[in-house]
Scaffold this active site. Structure first.
Site, PDB file in Angstrom:
ATOM      1  N   SER A   1       0.567  -1.099  -0.201  1.00 42.54           N
ATOM      2  CA  SER A   1      -0.119  -0.052  -0.087  1.00 42.54           C
ATOM      3  C   SER A   1       0.383   1.745   0.413  1.00 42.54           C
ATOM      4  O   SER A   1       1.784   1.630  -0.730  1.00 42.54           O
ATOM      5  CB  SER A   1      -0.757  -0.476   1.021  1.00 42.54           C
ATOM      6  OG  SER A   1      -2.140   0.870   1.060  1.00 42.54           O
TER       7      SER A   1
ATOM      8  N   GLU B   1      -9.149  -5.042  -5.187  1.00 46.84           N
ATOM      9  CA  GLU B   1      -8.408  -4.682  -4.279  1.00 46.84           C
ATOM     10  C   GLU B   1      -9.310  -3.729  -3.532  1.00 46.84           C
ATOM     11  O   GLU B   1      -9.181  -3.183  -2.277  1.00 46.84           O
ATOM     12  CB  GLU B   1      -6.945  -2.645  -4.494  1.00 46.84           C
ATOM     13  CG  GLU B   1      -6.192  -3.648  -5.521  1.00 46.84           C
ATOM     14  CD  GLU B   1      -4.769  -3.684  -4.143  1.00 46.84           C
ATOM     15  OE1 GLU B   1      -5.325  -3.877  -3.261  1.00 46.84           O
ATOM     16  OE2 GLU B   1      -4.068  -4.370  -4.993  1.00 46.84           O
TER      17      GLU B   1
ATOM     18  N   HIS C   1      -7.129  -5.428  -1.080  1.00 47.58           N
ATOM     19  CA  HIS C   1      -5.971  -4.766  -0.661  1.00 47.58           C
ATOM     20  C   HIS C   1      -5.576  -5.234   0.867  1.00 47.58           C
ATOM     21  O   HIS C   1      -6.511  -5.330   1.700  1.00 47.58           O
ATOM     22  CB  HIS C   1      -7.168  -3.450  -0.129  1.00 47.58           C
ATOM     23  CG  HIS C   1      -5.585  -2.632  -0.040  1.00 47.58           C
ATOM     24  ND1 HIS C   1      -5.134  -2.333  -1.286  1.00 47.58           N
ATOM     25  CD2 HIS C   1      -5.065  -1.630   0.868  1.00 47.58           C
ATOM     26  CE1 HIS C   1      -3.579  -1.938  -0.949  1.00 47.58           C
ATOM     27  NE2 HIS C   1      -3.497  -1.080  -0.107  1.00 47.58           N
TER      28      HIS C   1
END
Length: 524
Positions: free
Chosen positions: A204, A327, A428
């Protein structure tokens, strides 16, 4: 922050209390299984007082062994937004790192340096999911994880309001990361690591830091391989936008530009509260953008990273990059505004893209939208958000880097039955426990409520062995019969799809990739 190279070696100590001498003084750790661990080793002085908005400085030296068996203060942030031990305390004395090592003698081992994620405003290397013990033991590598400044203290560019008496420097969080990597260069040999074989990896905003550092001249030579998991590579903004964000930050903080020095004196959690409020406001008014993020400053970040990759300006090192299949689903599940997941928010994001790129015609934008048949529903909105925020930027980065250096691209597709049932899927961050081997680190972890543990552990083993082979040899070698993973290039675009059974597929997202092209979010 440059240091004299350390020639320190491990000092004599009790087997369960290993002591290592660093450039600043000896540190005492502890044994955990076959691994020695040191927590909260300072790599820089506490950025307090006159250092609050300045580049990291060397810590004061010490003589007696420093106890490094407990975590210290974590970067100031609002606790509760990410899974963090409630016993951890936010505070400005947060510039420290952790080390896991199989041994401090013998042949130098490869080093893996982790940069945690959290949208540049949350998280810490002390999170249980990032414990490096299993990775260190499996791969016979030295694992390092770092803290760095977050939010207004690390990623809001207040430099346009600097005065002779109160200077505000740019990209402080990135400067912290560079200082930590310099510490690794100068000290890791004493912990059994090879300073000439350092792989930096992150997820991330940690992966965004990786892709940004790969284009930063100040970071050149500090690492020799890189892994970027779900990098928001285009979430780097220009100086003009940075100054605008800073101006709004001062308004929220109740600070007049003429009195900007007050920020040096404000209670630290008030500084953070204002940046949290700005983050929420930014997500609402400009979906898909961040308030706190790296800025192009001509120094640490000389230009937009995606453009630098496209121009062949990234560091010449082996590179793994990839994304997760869904995600955006996590942001819907936890009701986070950081990524737009509703049709209205995604439409607002697309309007923002059009405003930022006046050369992008309405027809071109309509063509992109038409590639998503469910755009009026949450499913289609999340698909656009996934591609705009992570998949397309990662593909553009891979394309540019593959023209001069070995590059591998993956897509993480696996989800346990429970995550599928919850409509989270391979969203994610769901690859994180597979990389570190740390499952069950949440207070209430539903991952295996409907089974799937055996398969997950098998997939985790494959991912770990590939990451570890990459750290050791610069190639994510196939091990134990794993599917061979060829490098990525623009001719075949071979991509590793990670699932119950791995597969290598040529250009799996071809139609969407061609629809987006490479100019929409790439910046020039």
């Amino acid at each position: 922050m440059d240091l004299e190279p350390s020639v320190a070696v491990a000092a004599e100590a009790e087997p369960d209390s290993p002591i290592v001498a660093t450039a600043y003084g000896p540190v005492r750790g502890f044994r955990a299984g076959k691994t020695s661990m040191w927590r909260s080793i300072p790599y820089a002085a506490a950025p307090v007082g006159s250092l609050r908005f300045r580049s990291p400085q060397a810590p004061e030296s010490w003589d007696d062994p420093r106890d490094c068996t407990e975590y210290g203060q974590i970067a100031p942030q609002t606790i509760g937004k990410v899974p963090i031990d409630p016993n951890l305390t936010p505070g400005e004395d947060c510039l420290w790192l952790n080390v896991w090592s199989p041994a401090t003698d013998g042949e130098p081992r490869p080093v893996m340096v982790w940069i945690h994620g959290g949208a540049y405003c949350l998280g810490t290397s002390a999170q249980k999911i990032y414990d490096g013990r299993l990775l260190s033991e499996l791969g016979d590598v030295v694992v390092v994880s770092m803290n760095y400044r977050l939010g207004a203290l690390g990623f809001i560019d207040l430099s346009s309001f600097s005065t002779p008496d109160h200077i505000f420097e740019t990209n402080l969080g990135l400067r912290d990361q560079i200082a930590a990597l310099e510490w690794v260069r100068d000290n890791i040999a004493a912990f059994g690591g090879d300073p000439g074989a350092v792989t930096v990896f992150g997820e991330s905003s940690g992966a965004g830091s990786v892709t940004t550092l790969m284009t930063s001249p100040r970071a050149a030579g500090l690492f020799h391989g890189a892994i970027a998991q779900s990098s928001p590579a285009t979430s780097v903004y220009g100086a003009e936008r940075g100054a605008s964000v800073a101006r709004r930050y001062l308004e929220i903080a109740g600070v007049e530009p003429a009195d900007v020095g007050r920020l040096y004196e404000m209670p630290v959690m008030e500084v953070i509260a204002a940046s949290d409020a700005l983050s929420d406001e930014t997500s609402a008014n400009a979906p898909g953008t961040l308030a706190a993020a790296p800025v192009v400053d001509g120094d640490i970040v000389p230009g937009y990273p995606v453009a630098a990759f496209k121009k062949g300006l990234s560091h010449r090192i082996p590179f793994i990059i990839g994304t997760n299949e869904e995600e955006a689903a996590l942001f819907r599940f936890i009701k986070s505004p950081l990524l737009p997941v509703t049709p209205d928010a995604v439409n607002a994001m697309l309007r923002g893209i059009a405003e930022d790129h006046p050369d992008l015609s309405p027809e071109r934008l309509a063509e992109i939208i038409s590639a998503y048949p469910d755009v009026a529903k949450a499913k289609g909105a999340m698909a656009i958000s996934t591609d705009a925020g992570f998949r397309m930027p990662s593909l553009w980065v891979a394309e540019g880097h593959s023209r001069h250096s070995p590059t591998w691209f993956y897509r993480f597709d696996h989800a346990t039955p429970m995550l599928k049932a919850a409509r989270v899927g391979a969203s994610h961050g769901t690859e994180l426990p597979y990389v570190f081997g740390n499952f069950g680190t949440l207070n209430v972890d539903p991952t295996f409520w409907l089974g799937g543990r055996k398969t997950a552990l098998e997939i985790s083993g494959r991912i770990q062995r590939r990451w570890l082979a990459f750290a050791a040899h610069g190639v994510p070698a196939a091990i134990d019969g794993s599917k061979h993973w060829p490098p990525y290039d623009e001719a075949k675009r071979l991509t590793l799809l990670i699932d119950t059974a791995d597969a290598v597929v040529a250009d799996p997202d071809r139609s969407l990739r061609e629809t987006w092209g490479d100019e929409v979010l790439g910046f020039s």
